[in-house]
Scaffold this active site. Structure first.
Site, short mmCIF file in Angstrom:
data_model
loop_
_atom_site.label_atom_id
_atom_site.label_comp_id
_atom_site.label_asym_id
_atom_site.label_seq_id
_atom_site.Cartn_x
_atom_site.Cartn_y
_atom_site.Cartn_z
N ASN A 25 0.85 -1.18 0.00
CA ASN A 25 0.00 0.00 0.00
C ASN A 25 0.89 1.25 0.00
O ASN A 25 1.58 1.52 0.99
CB ASN A 25 -0.87 -0.06 1.26
CG ASN A 25 -1.92 0.99 1.24
OD1 ASN A 25 -1.60 2.14 0.98
ND2 ASN A 25 -3.16 0.63 1.50
N HIS B 102 0.90 5.74 1.86
CA HIS B 102 1.69 6.46 2.87
C HIS B 102 2.74 7.36 2.24
O HIS B 102 3.16 8.34 2.85
CB HIS B 102 2.30 5.45 3.84
CG HIS B 102 1.28 4.50 4.39
ND1 HIS B 102 0.34 4.89 5.32
CD2 HIS B 102 1.00 3.21 4.08
CE1 HIS B 102 -0.45 3.85 5.58
NE2 HIS B 102 -0.07 2.83 4.85
N HIS C 108 -5.54 3.44 -2.08
CA HIS C 108 -6.90 3.75 -1.65
C HIS C 108 -7.21 5.17 -2.11
O HIS C 108 -6.61 6.13 -1.62
CB HIS C 108 -6.97 3.64 -0.12
CG HIS C 108 -8.34 3.85 0.45
ND1 HIS C 108 -8.58 3.76 1.80
CD2 HIS C 108 -9.53 4.14 -0.12
CE1 HIS C 108 -9.86 3.99 2.03
NE2 HIS C 108 -10.46 4.23 0.87
N ARG D 295 -9.39 7.80 -1.62
CA ARG D 295 -10.44 8.16 -0.65
C ARG D 295 -11.31 9.26 -1.22
O ARG D 295 -10.87 10.07 -2.03
CB ARG D 295 -9.80 8.62 0.66
CG ARG D 295 -9.08 7.51 1.41
CD ARG D 295 -8.62 8.02 2.76
NE ARG D 295 -9.73 8.21 3.65
CZ ARG D 295 -10.05 7.40 4.65
NH1 ARG D 295 -9.32 6.34 4.91
NH2 ARG D 295 -11.08 7.64 5.41
N ARG E 154 -7.34 12.54 0.53
CA ARG E 154 -6.32 13.01 1.49
C ARG E 154 -4.91 12.53 1.15
O ARG E 154 -3.94 13.10 1.58
CB ARG E 154 -6.69 12.63 2.92
CG ARG E 154 -6.58 11.17 3.19
CD ARG E 154 -6.67 10.90 4.67
NE ARG E 154 -8.03 11.11 5.15
CZ ARG E 154 -8.52 10.46 6.21
NH1 ARG E 154 -7.76 9.63 6.88
NH2 ARG E 154 -9.74 10.66 6.62
N GLU F 145 -8.43 0.20 -3.57
CA GLU F 145 -9.37 0.20 -2.44
C GLU F 145 -10.30 1.39 -2.62
O GLU F 145 -9.84 2.50 -2.93
CB GLU F 145 -8.62 0.37 -1.12
CG GLU F 145 -7.70 -0.77 -0.79
CD GLU F 145 -6.90 -0.47 0.47
OE1 GLU F 145 -7.13 0.57 1.10
OE2 GLU F 145 -6.04 -1.28 0.80
N THR G 180 -8.56 3.28 7.79
CA THR G 180 -9.77 2.44 7.78
C THR G 180 -9.90 1.73 9.12
O THR G 180 -9.00 0.99 9.52
CB THR G 180 -9.68 1.41 6.63
OG1 THR G 180 -9.26 2.11 5.46
CG2 THR G 180 -11.02 0.78 6.37
N GLU H 165 -10.78 -9.62 1.94
CA GLU H 165 -9.56 -9.26 2.63
C GLU H 165 -9.93 -9.14 4.10
O GLU H 165 -10.78 -8.31 4.47
CB GLU H 165 -8.97 -7.94 2.11
CG GLU H 165 -7.70 -7.58 2.87
CD GLU H 165 -6.98 -6.35 2.31
OE1 GLU H 165 -7.19 -5.99 1.14
OE2 GLU H 165 -6.22 -5.73 3.09
N HIS I 242 -3.85 -4.82 7.22
CA HIS I 242 -4.04 -3.67 8.11
C HIS I 242 -3.26 -3.85 9.41
O HIS I 242 -3.48 -4.79 10.15
CB HIS I 242 -5.52 -3.40 8.43
CG HIS I 242 -5.74 -1.94 8.69
ND1 HIS I 242 -5.39 -1.34 9.86
CD2 HIS I 242 -6.21 -0.96 7.88
CE1 HIS I 242 -5.65 -0.05 9.77
NE2 HIS I 242 -6.15 0.21 8.58
N GLY I 243 -2.34 -2.93 9.61
CA GLY I 243 -1.58 -2.92 10.86
C GLY I 243 -0.52 -4.00 10.95
O GLY I 243 0.05 -4.22 12.03
N1 PXP Z 1 -5.74 -3.26 3.46
C1 PXP Z 1 -6.69 -2.29 3.53
C2 PXP Z 1 -8.05 -2.60 3.02
C3 PXP Z 1 -6.39 -1.01 4.05
O1 PXP Z 1 -7.33 -0.06 4.11
C4 PXP Z 1 -5.06 -0.75 4.47
C5 PXP Z 1 -4.70 0.61 4.99
O2 PXP Z 1 -4.81 1.55 4.03
C6 PXP Z 1 -4.12 -1.78 4.36
C7 PXP Z 1 -4.49 -3.02 3.87
C8 PXP Z 1 -2.70 -1.58 4.77
O3 PXP Z 1 -2.64 -1.25 6.12
P1 PXP Z 1 -1.28 -0.74 6.76
O4 PXP Z 1 -0.91 0.52 6.08
O5 PXP Z 1 -1.62 -0.58 8.21
O6 PXP Z 1 -0.26 -1.82 6.52
#
Ligand code: PXP
Length: 242
Positions: free
Chosen positions: A9, A12, A45, A47, A51, A72, A103, A153, A193-194
């Site tokens: 992703n 960032h 993503h 959005r 942002r 996304e 998210t 996912e 995520h995370g």
């Molecule tokens: N998957 C989805 C659906 C997400 O919304 C995100 C965060 O944007 C991620 C994966 C990746 O999460 P992280 O940046 O915490 O690794």
């Protein structure tokens, strides 16, 4: 056991750019580098509030990314129109709240079944594979199949934020059950995520999870070691090598 695919992703990178309103760092450049370093997929993503990722990023990425592009997006008419125009390989439907930092939870597919089914149909008619970002909940997995999704996912946020081993184990079991159910009913199973270099390792025991989407930890590590090394290190972890 087959190594799961790695989707990165790159939002960032765009967040850093938008913080100053500059034209650098470019998430498109980051996408090319992560693919070169061996990632199988680029995830972005777009959005509703724009942002981080901008429409321009999607347009350019669609042209230059030779690997898999995972968009996304919220299940809105605007986003369905954009996806239909650019045709990413996958659209992952996610819930979106304007004030959230990131998210915060999975999509409530059971609650929004009628609307989500229509969106899934529209996207699939455009030849786009559809994945739904859901909490590790058996009902949500079954509803995802009911609305015609190709994949799910699993949201790993609660697992990643769990305080202590007992809570983490509980979250792990929820993910394991959801992943097994998903695979059994014919959905491809991803997770994200995370996740970071350490907490992703126990999940690798779950062979049902064939793809991880990871962003923050890899881009953060890239500040110190460079993006290609940061990606290769995560690939090593996914290969069970470290
Ligand atoms: N998957 C989805 C659906 C997400 O919304 C995100 C965060 O944007 C991620 C994966 C990746 O999460 P992280 O940046 O915490 O690794």
């Amino acid at each position: 056991m087959k190594r799961p695919r790695l989707g990165i992703n790159v939002d960032h990178v765009a967040t850093l750019r938008q913080a100053r309103g500059t034209d650098y760092p470019d998430p498109v450049a980051a996408a090319l580098l992560v693919l070169q370093a061996g990632a199988e997929q680029v995830t972005i993503h777009l959005r509703e509030d724009r942002r981080h990722i901008q429409d321009r990023d999607l347009a350019v990425l669609r042209k230059v990314v030779t690997g898999h592009l995972n968009l996304e997006m919220a299940a809105t008419d605007e986003m369905v129109g954009i996806a239909s125009q650019y045709k990413p390989h996958t659209s992952t439907l996610v819930p979106e709240k304007r004030k959230e930092l990131t998210t915060e939870g999975g999509l409530d597919v059971c609650q929004g079944q009628k609307k989500i089914k229509k969106v899934v149909e529209k996207l699939k008619n455009e030849g786009i594979r559809v994945s739904l970002f859901i909490d590790p909940d058996l009902e949500q997995v079954r509803c995802s199949q009911d609305v015609g999704a190709d994949a799910i996912e699993i949201h790993t946020g609660c697992y990643a934020e769990a305080l202590g081993r007992i809570e983490q184990k509980r979250e792990f079991v929820r993910i394991a059950k959801a992943a097994r159910e998903g695979q059994e009913i014919g959905l491809e199973v991803a997770a994200g995520h995370g996740l970071h270099y350490k907490n992703v390792a126990p999940l690798l025991a779950l062979s049902e999870i064939v793809e991880y989407n990871i962003g923050h930890s890899i881009i953060a590590r890239a500040i110190f070691v460079g993006i290609e090394k940061a990606v290769r290190e995560m690939k090593d972890v996914l290969a069970g090598g470290k």
